[in-house]
Structures are given as structure tokens and as C-alpha cells.
Enzyme design. Structure first.
Site, short mmCIF file in Angstrom:
data_model
loop_
_atom_site.label_atom_id
_atom_site.label_comp_id
_atom_site.label_asym_id
_atom_site.label_seq_id
_atom_site.Cartn_x
_atom_site.Cartn_y
_atom_site.Cartn_z
N ASP A 67 -3.52 13.66 -2.56
CA ASP A 67 -2.18 13.09 -2.65
C ASP A 67 -1.56 13.26 -4.03
OD1 ASP A 67 -3.96 11.34 -3.88
OD2 ASP A 67 -3.72 9.75 -2.41
N ASN A 136 -6.89 -2.38 0.64
CA ASN A 136 -6.30 -2.65 1.96
C ASN A 136 -6.79 -1.67 3.03
OD1 ASN A 136 -4.98 -0.31 1.32
ND2 ASN A 136 -2.91 -1.17 1.35
N HIS A 138 -6.87 1.69 2.76
CA HIS A 138 -6.23 3.02 2.81
C HIS A 138 -7.19 4.11 2.33
CE1 HIS A 138 -4.28 2.54 -1.47
NE2 HIS A 138 -5.30 3.35 -1.59
N GLU A 143 -1.45 4.25 4.12
CA GLU A 143 -1.40 2.80 4.11
C GLU A 143 -1.58 2.24 5.52
OE1 GLU A 143 -1.70 1.57 1.32
OE2 GLU A 143 -0.01 1.82 -0.05
C1 GLP Z 1 -5.48 5.21 -4.85
C2 GLP Z 1 -5.71 6.64 -4.27
C3 GLP Z 1 -6.89 6.65 -3.34
C4 GLP Z 1 -8.03 5.86 -3.97
C5 GLP Z 1 -7.66 4.40 -3.99
C6 GLP Z 1 -8.67 3.52 -4.72
O1 GLP Z 1 -4.27 4.65 -4.53
N1 GLP Z 1 -4.58 7.23 -3.63
O2 GLP Z 1 -7.28 8.00 -3.09
O3 GLP Z 1 -9.20 5.98 -3.21
O4 GLP Z 1 -6.36 4.18 -4.45
O5 GLP Z 1 -8.55 3.63 -6.10
P1 GLP Z 1 -9.60 3.02 -7.12
O6 GLP Z 1 -10.78 3.88 -7.08
O7 GLP Z 1 -8.87 3.05 -8.43
O8 GLP Z 1 -9.89 1.65 -6.65
#
Ligand code: GLP
Length: 260
Positions: A67, A136, A138, A143
Site C-alpha cells: 500500500d 482493528n 486490517h 479496513e
Molecule cells: C499499517 C499498514 C499495515 C500494517 C499495520 C500495523 O497501517 N498499512 O500494513 O500491518 O498498519 O502497523 P504496525 O506494525 O506499526 O502496528
């Protein structure tokens, strides 16, 4: 789903690095799907140090990130383009021309999303998709209520996700509201997935993903429909799993079982 529970975050990160490096060792021209977020930073550090020490070359590897934020150019410090260069691409022998992320500054983000999906297909599909998980539930930026058949497209970020990612920007107002993300269906079309989650904050989402009902309300549950998913957890992220003893019985300390 293969659920590997390691004692510490460090051990979970090392186990994940082994899985990723083994894929590249076996197939030097692998197509890897990559992820961002705080969880991935120590994993990329580990991959960087181990690839050099173990002589695993990324020169033939193609990558597709999950993304990118809409509105940010590749040089914006909060962009995932920037993140990937700093965390990984500038530190290994990868050919930067074989690395792909959606362009957040594309004049037509919908066309960019569709073209991205075609680029993945043209590369022959993804051999191993790396994933983190949002609090959440995702994956990528899919989402809650994302279609489980969705393909790369634009998603509006939830307030919770913007709060979680706010630290990378000057203020909440500066934190992007939209992203281009591979869809849940895009992720399900990959040949294998490796999801890494560490820390207590992820425990509820991890339990829903592995043991909850498949539902768009928690997009990560769609991984239950994928044939080849490995989930690597530290003890804190595994804390709310009701069948934890069973997973540890099959894979003591994250080891492979007798049957793989
Ligand atoms: C972000 C990314 C995800 C990631 C998630 C968790 O928003 N788009 O690919 O897995 O959130 O992030 P973190 O590892 O900082 O908790």
C-alpha cells in the site's frame, strides 16, 4: 494456518527472517509482497544483517508493497516509498527497478490501482506476501468491511488507523486520509503469506484472525481461506488465543512439525 509462537519478539522476528530468506534462497528470482509499519522495521534490520552474513542475494528479486498513502510523493518522509528505501532497499543488493509500490501522487489513483494489479499479474504473481496486522484487524489498508474479494483500490482510513500512524506525521491533520492498497482478494491470490505480529496490543486482533468467524468486519480473518499462511507471534501477541497449547504442541518454540 500454521501458527508459530516464539518466546520473545526477537525470536519471532528471527524466525520470520528465516522464512523470508529461505524463499529467496530457494528461488533467487522470487516475487515478494512487502509490508510496512513498526512491526516490520526490526524484521528488515534482521534480513539486512543476515542476507549479508549468509550470502543470500536479492539481485533477482521483484517486490510489490501492499500500500501507499494517497497524496504523498515518493520522497515524502511519511511515504511508504521513503520507508522502504530507508528500511530495506538502500541496504541490500536489490535492483530498485524491480521494486514496486503504488504511486500515492498519481494523477488518477483509481487508474494507478488498476495498473498496479496488472503489474503484479505480469510479474507472475506473488510467491510470498509479508503481512502485519492492524489493531482493528486490517491487513494492508483493508479496513473493516472491506470486501473479501477486493482488488487493489482506494480505501478511506479509519480514525483508529490514522491515530496509530499519526506518529509518522507532524500532526493528525497531516496524517493522510486515503490510501491505495492491495485488496483482500489480491492477498488471497498470493502463493503464500507470512504474517508477523508482536506485542500485547495485537493480541485481540490476532485471536480474531485465527479463531474468529470469517467476516469482513475483521479483514484478516480472510486468511483462513488461504491455503498457505504462516503466522509468527511472540508470546504477548499470542496471549488471547484459546487453542494456544495446541499450536505450541504442534510447533514447539516455532519449530516445523513432522509434517511441515
Ligand atoms: C499499517 C499498514 C499495515 C500494517 C499495520 C500495523 O497501517 N498499512 O500494513 O500491518 O498498519 O502497523 P504496525 O506494525 O506499526 O502496528
Amino acid at each position: 494456518m500454521k501458527v508459530l509462537i516464539l518466546d520473545t519478539a526477537e525470536a519471532a522476528i528471527d524466525r520470520s527472517a528465516t522464512i523470508l530468506l529461505d524463499v529467496v534462497r530457494r528461488k533467487p528470482a522470487s516475487v515478494l509482497g512487502l509490508a510496512t509499519g513498526g512491526t516490520m522495521l526490526p524484521l528488515y534490520d534482521r534480513v539486512v544483517s543476515r542476507h549479508a552474513a549468509e550470502g543470500v542475494s536479492f539481485a533477482g528479486v521483484t517486490t510489490f508493497n501492499l500500500d501507499e498513502y494517497i497524496g504523498l510523493g515518493p520522497d515524502h518522509i511519511g511515504s511508504y516509498h521513503h520507508y522502504m528505501r530507508k528500511a530495506l532497499f538502500d541496504r541490500i543488493d536489490i535492483d530498485i527497478r524491480l521494486t514496486h509500490l503504488p504511486r500515492g501522487d498519481a494523477p488518477d489513483p483509481t487508474a494507478e490501482a488498476e495498473a498496479y494489479e496488472r503489474r503484479i499479474e505480469a510479474a507472475g504473481g506473488i510467491d510470498l506476501q509479508l503481512l502485519g496486522i492492524g489493531r482493528n484487524g486490517h491487513i494492508g489498508f483493508n479496513e473493516p468491511t472491506s470486501s473479501l474479494a477486493s482488488r487493489t483500490r482506494i480505501k478511506t482510513l479509519t480514525d483508529d488507523t490514522r491515530q496509530a500512524n499519526r506518529a509518522y506525521f507532524d500532526s493528525l491533520a497531516d496524517t493522510p486520509r486515503f490510501a491505495i492498497t492491495m485488496g483482500v482478494g489480491t492477498i488471497l491470490a498470493t502463493r503464500a503469506c507470512l504474517l508477523l505480529a508482536t506485542g500485547a496490543a495485537k493480541a485481540p486482533a490476532v485471536a480474531r484472525m485465527i479463531e474468529g468467524p470469517v467476516s469482513a468486519a475483521c479483514p484478516a480473518t480472510a486468511l483462513q481461506l488461504h491455503r498457505q499462511v504462516t503466522v509468527v507471534l511472540d508470546r504477548a501477541a499470542a496471549a488471547e488465543l484459546s487453542l494456544r497449547d495446541y499450536y505450541e504442541h504442534i510447533h514447539p518454540n516455532g519449530a516445523e512439525s513432522d509434517f511441515g
